[in-house]
Design an enzyme around this catalytic site. Structure first.
Site, PDB file in Angstrom:
ATOM      1  CG  HIS A  20      -1.756   0.541   9.128  1.00 45.23           C
ATOM      2  ND1 HIS A  20      -1.570   0.315   7.649  1.00 45.23           N
ATOM      3  CD2 HIS A  20      -0.392   0.813   9.481  1.00 45.23           C
ATOM      4  CE1 HIS A  20      -0.283   0.557   7.113  1.00 45.23           C
ATOM      5  NE2 HIS A  20       0.361   0.779   8.420  1.00 45.23           N
TER       6      HIS A  20
ATOM      7  N   GLY B 220       0.773  -1.259   0.079  1.00 43.82           N
ATOM      8  CA  GLY B 220       0.032   0.084   0.134  1.00 43.82           C
ATOM      9  C   GLY B 220       0.834   1.141  -0.064  1.00 43.82           C
TER      10      GLY B 220
ATOM     11  CB  THR C  54       4.652   0.788  -3.660  1.00 41.67           C
ATOM     12  OG1 THR C  54       5.671   0.552  -2.789  1.00 41.67           O
ATOM     13  CG2 THR C  54       4.784   1.251  -5.043  1.00 41.67           C
TER      14      THR C  54
END
Length: 605
Positions: free
Chosen positions: A290, A239, A241
């Protein structure tokens, strides 16, 4: 009567040179150095000494090499006597340098002669080889053996040009990675960049049945309006990248402003100071580190709109996106990340308005972090959130009582969580897979009508791939993540079916455009043909009317032209119609085509 002395000398034969001495009919620059020395060493041979000159390229100065030789070998001659005073003025070092210069000139002339003869022999052999090849291919037409001197020079120039081009190509493109040096680039078509990214078979067999609405994911994202893209970032799925691609590698009217040394970028809408992207690299962890589906759906609206009145809040469309990964690789990658000392203590895990208690979500380690944790200890913790993390983060936890495991039995809880994760994933605006980077890029561009600047790169070597595990440990990891394994299988099937559906749709659209272009060109050709034919027939008609006037000639001409058009159009439609259905559809297409052609003719009239 006696003749004058001048006349007698005129009739006398020319004097013959001495026996053993070289003839000096021309300037002896063309003779070798040995011959010049022999001519100069003979006593009384003044003509030879005077005529003999230095080698080509060396002047007649007093430092000349031949003068030195003459002075040494023939001091009694006229030339040697004349040069003796000058030679005495030279130093010993200067004399040595003159000898070295003469030897160098001899070596250079030898090299030039060898190079000239070598090139001539090479050109001669190439001429014969190419002549033999051309004679076998073209027969008597290519008489290369009878080429004249100009043809030989031209052939040699072409060969040298080819060799020079090869040398330049090797300098410009030395490696085998150059596309020009790959022979399959000329023999095979351009490979599909989206094909077989995971080195698996390109033929895909679907396992699940999805409707057209499930496969067609194309949203009307209005970046200038109030729509918002929300990125659900699951740990160790690539995620980071993908999030960087969203803020740095996407073509926008107003690109994101990313400053050096800062992780967050400013992604404003065109003409507004409001963001269109809710992600780690645009708004930060505004809803917690997250945050999962349950947190984002309840947190994002309040964070974006802030303290606005509910009646003044715009009607936004929230488009959720995420990235999934193979469960075993993701699990190993998270273990390596935790082993290096990473923790997610800042995660809130808010569900139903509150975070979980320590009894509902106990910790697997004591201390600040879990660094240096072995894989067995990482797998033995029953409260490890790495187990089935993707299902937990994509499902609605409020359906199972959040983190309270006593609300329902474990089997029922797992079933509810899996079905909720599948439903949320299917109704998301977009999701991608780490193992298919180029396909992920393609589906995102088709879904949101936004293009990336650079293509995505598929990295097959990661930290997880470097971990060597036995088959027993792999089976245990799959058992610990059995819900993620089933979700990933479902997601991969849906992802590849969407990709195939969008590719087929693109091919159909391209085929439709080509057919429209052909019809347009065919109509233009028919129009020009009819115009030229009508002009010719009208001229003939005028000539016939001048000879034999007939008022019904134009009407007969038009009727014949319409009949010809009808017949030609019906024949073309019969050829183009499918063989398996030669019924009513064929007749309808024929009549429609004829009507189109007749209409065009009526317009022309």
């Amino acid at each position: 009567m006696a003749l004058p002395a001048s006349a007698v000398r005129a009739f006398e034969p020319p004097p013959q040179p001495e026996r053993g001495a070289p003839a000096c009919t021309t300037c002896p620059r063309r003779h070798s150095r040995v011959e010049a020395e022999l001519a100069a060493s003979r006593p009384g041979s003044v003509a030879a000494s005077v005529c003999a000159g230095p080698p080509r390229g060396v002047s007649h100065g007093f430092n000349s090499g031949p003068l030195l030789e003459k002075t040494r070998k023939a001091p009694s001659s006229l030339a040697g006597a004349a040069c003796a005073p000058l030679f005495a003025l030279l130093s010993r070092g200067r004399r040595r340098r003159m000898h070295v210069l003469r030897r160098r000139w001899d070596l250079g002339s030898l090299c030039r002669a060898l190079l000239t003869r070598g090139l001539a022999a090479l050109g001669h052999s190439l001429k014969h080889v190419l002549g033999a090849i051309f004679s076998k291919i073209f027969g008597p037409l290519a008489s290369v053996g009878n080429m004249d001197e100009k043809s030989n020079k031209l052939l040699l120039a072409l060969v040298m040009l080819f060799l020079f081009a090869v040398i330049v190509l090797q300098y410009v493109c030395p490696g085998t990675e150059c596309q020009l040096l790959r022979l399959h680039a000329f023999s095979s078509p351009v490979p599909d960049p989206y094909r077989s990214e995971d080195e698996s078979s390109a033929r895909f067999v679907p396992r699940y049945n999805f409707t057209r609405s499930d496969l067609l994911r194309k949203v009307d994202f209005d970046i200038k309006g109030d729509d918002l893209i929300v990125f659900l970032h699951i740990q160790k799925t690539g995620g980071t990248t993908f999030g960087r691609h969203l803020v740095r590698n996407i073509q926008l009217e107003q690109p994101c402003e990313c400053r050096v040394g800062q992780k967050k970028c400013t992604c404003h809408r065109p003409g507004k100071r409001e963001t269109w992207l809710f992600s780690r690299f645009s708004t930060g962890w505004s809803c917690g580190l997250h945050a999962d589906w349950t947190e984002l759906t309840s947190c994002v609206p309040s964070v974006v709109d802030g303290k606005r009145d509910s009646r003044l809040r715009p009607s936004r469309n929230f488009y959720y996106i995420t990235i999934l990964r193979d469960p075993v690789s993701r699990y190993l990658s998270e273990w390596r990340h935790v082993q290096r000392g990473a923790t997610w203590k800042a995660s809130l895990h808010v569900c139903d308005g509150r975070p979980p208690t320590s009894e509902e979500l106990p910790s697997c380690y004591t201390g600040d972090d879990w660094s240096g944790c072995p894989l067995k200890e990482f797998m033995d913790c029953p409260y490890n959130l790495a187990n089935n993390r993707q299902v937990r983060m994509l499902s609605d936890l409020t359906l199972v009582g959040c983190y309270n495991l006593s609300v329902m039995p474990e089997k029922q809880r797992n079933k509810v969580l899996l079905e909720s994760a599948k439903s949320n994933l299917k109704h998301m605006a977009f999701f991608g897979l780490t193992e298919f980077q180029r396909k992920t890029q393609y589906l995102f561009e088709k879904t949101f009508n936004m293009n990336f600047i650079l293509p995505f790169t598929q990295y097959n070597t990661t930290r997880a791939s470097s971990v060597e595990i036995s088959e027993e440990i792999q089976k245990r990891i799959e058992g610990l993540n059995f819900l993620d394994m089933e979700l990933y299988s479902y997601a991969k099937d849906l992802f590849l079916q969407r990709y195939q559906f969008m590719r087929q749709k693109d091919h159909q659209e391209a085929r439709r455009k080509r057919q429209e272009q052909r019809r347009f060109l065919k109509g233009r050709l028919l129009q020009t043909h009819f115009l030229s034919q009508g002009q010719g027939q009208s001229q003939n008609q005028n000539q016939n009317q001048s000879q034999n006037p007939n008022p019904n000639a134009s009407q007969n001409l038009t009727q014949n032209l319409m009949q010809n058009l009808t017949q030609s159009s019906s024949q073309k439609e019969n050829r183009e119609s499918p063989k398996h259905n030669p019924g009513k559809e064929q007749n309808d297409s024929t009549s429609n085509g004829a009507n189109d052609y007749i209409g065009s003719v009526e317009k022309w009239r």
